[in-house]
Design an enzyme around this catalytic site. Structure first.
Site, mmCIF file in Angstrom:
data_model
loop_
_atom_site.group_PDB
_atom_site.id
_atom_site.type_symbol
_atom_site.label_atom_id
_atom_site.label_comp_id
_atom_site.label_asym_id
_atom_site.label_seq_id
_atom_site.Cartn_x
_atom_site.Cartn_y
_atom_site.Cartn_z
ATOM 1 N N TYR A 1 -40.896 16.179 20.947
ATOM 2 C CA TYR A 1 -40.195 17.390 20.485
ATOM 3 C C TYR A 1 -40.634 18.596 21.313
ATOM 4 C CZ TYR A 1 -38.808 21.300 17.512
ATOM 5 O OH TYR A 1 -38.278 22.483 17.039
ATOM 6 N N LYS B 1 -38.327 21.005 23.825
ATOM 7 C CA LYS B 1 -38.122 22.448 23.703
ATOM 8 C C LYS B 1 -38.567 23.185 24.964
ATOM 9 C CE LYS B 1 -36.156 22.458 19.730
ATOM 10 N NZ LYS B 1 -34.709 22.830 19.629
#
Length: 330
Positions: A234, A238
């Protein structure tokens, strides 16, 4: 005042002298200081500011904007904006803010069932705000269908002015246990999906020659590693979104398309509340990791989305707007 020299302490104490007794300094072009007598500040009357003149008050159709002349650069009246991942959560909150600023908004999401809040906001848009909220079901990984939907929307209105790309997923798994399948799914939605949604929107912005603004929801996790939160894929995704925005901004600036990111800190959502049930210690630990000592709510990012989509940020592109309560500024 630990850490300050005694001289600094004396200056601080001396500053309590009434400003009315002190001269002010005027800096001149000749780099000399000229003393002038400072006038005392007028007494506060305690009265509320006067109402704007009748000619400045907005009519019923634009009452949500307050007045016709104040900060018009924030107005999104007649603009058409897409928000991916807007069936619920942060994406839906962003959609509501855009509606309040006057935009016509299309929510894109893969969920077949909308949250009850979506219908409430859609009704309010129609009855109170003089605009509309629509829903189009699409998975950002379905590039062919995604482009068809975005093209149809732009053709219907003869324009496409903005996109907030908020679609994304999260998975907390240690790096040693992460499978290639799960990692690829994360990157496919969080990076490639954002890329393809932005591309679809940019094609229409270029086609109609009106330019536009693209906002990608990144995260403070794209810049720092979260202490006590195990989500390597994750965080990497990002970071990829932040870098993607810079590169798209550099390519599409010539078409008057701006591309920026918002990097939120920890947000209390329904998903996070469920996470706290599994890891109750995080409810106490996370607020202590930022300078404000609390967690944020989805509504605290409304103004940022409107700012970046609107002309209020007309000279801002390739930038990351980090809003994490000072988490990553320690």
């Amino acid at each position: 005042m630990r850490g300050l020299p005694h001289s600094a302490l004396r200056i601080t104490r001396a500053s309590h002298v009434s400003r009315a007794t002190l001269p002010s300094l005027t800096y001149t072009a000749s780099r000399t200081f000229v003393t002038t007598t400072q006038r005392p500040a007028p007494a506060q009357s305690g009265r509320a500011p006067p109402n704007p003149p009748p000619s400045d008050i907005a009519d019923a159709a634009t009452a949500f904007l307050g007045t016709k002349k104040r900060l018009p650069e924030f107005s999104l009246t007649d603009k058409v904006v897409l928000v991916s991942g807007a069936a619920r959560g942060l994406g839906l909150t962003q959609a509501e803010a855009l509606l309040e600023a006057g935009a016509t908004v299309y929510a894109l999401d893969r969920l077949p069932e909308l949250s009850p809040d979506f219908h409430t906001i859609a009704s309010r848009a129609e009855k109170e705000l003089g605009t509309s909220l629509y829903y189009r079901q699409v998975d950002v990984r379905d590039v062919v269908n995604l482009n068809k939907i975005v093209t149809d929307i732009a053709e219907k209105h003869g324009r496409l002015d903005g996109l907030i790309a908020a679609a994304g997923i999260q998975q907390e798994t240690t790096a040693l246990e992460y499978t290639a399948e799960d990692a690829n799914r994360m990157f496919e939605i969080n990076i490639t999906g954002v890329f393809m949604t932005s591309q679809a929107a940019a094609k229409q912005m270029i086609r109609f020659g009106k330019g536009g603004s693209i906002v990608m929801i990144a995260s403070m996790s794209g810049t720092v590693a979260n202490r006590g939160l195990i989500c390597p894929a994750y965080n990497a995704s990002k970071a990829g979104v932040i870098q993607l925005a810079r590169n798209l901004a550099s390519e599409w600036g010539e078409y008057n398309i701006r591309v920026n990111t918002i990097s939120p800190g920890y947000i209390i959502t329904a998903m996070v509340e469920e996470l706290f049930k599994k890891f109750p210690e995080r409810r106490e630990a996370w607020p202590k990791q930022n300078m404000l000592g609390r967690l944020s709510g989805p509504r605290e990012y409304r103004g940022a989305g409107v700012f970046l989509i609107s002309d209020a940020s007309s000279f801002m592109t390739g930038s990351d707007l980090r809003m994490d309560g000072g988490h990553s500024a320690w």
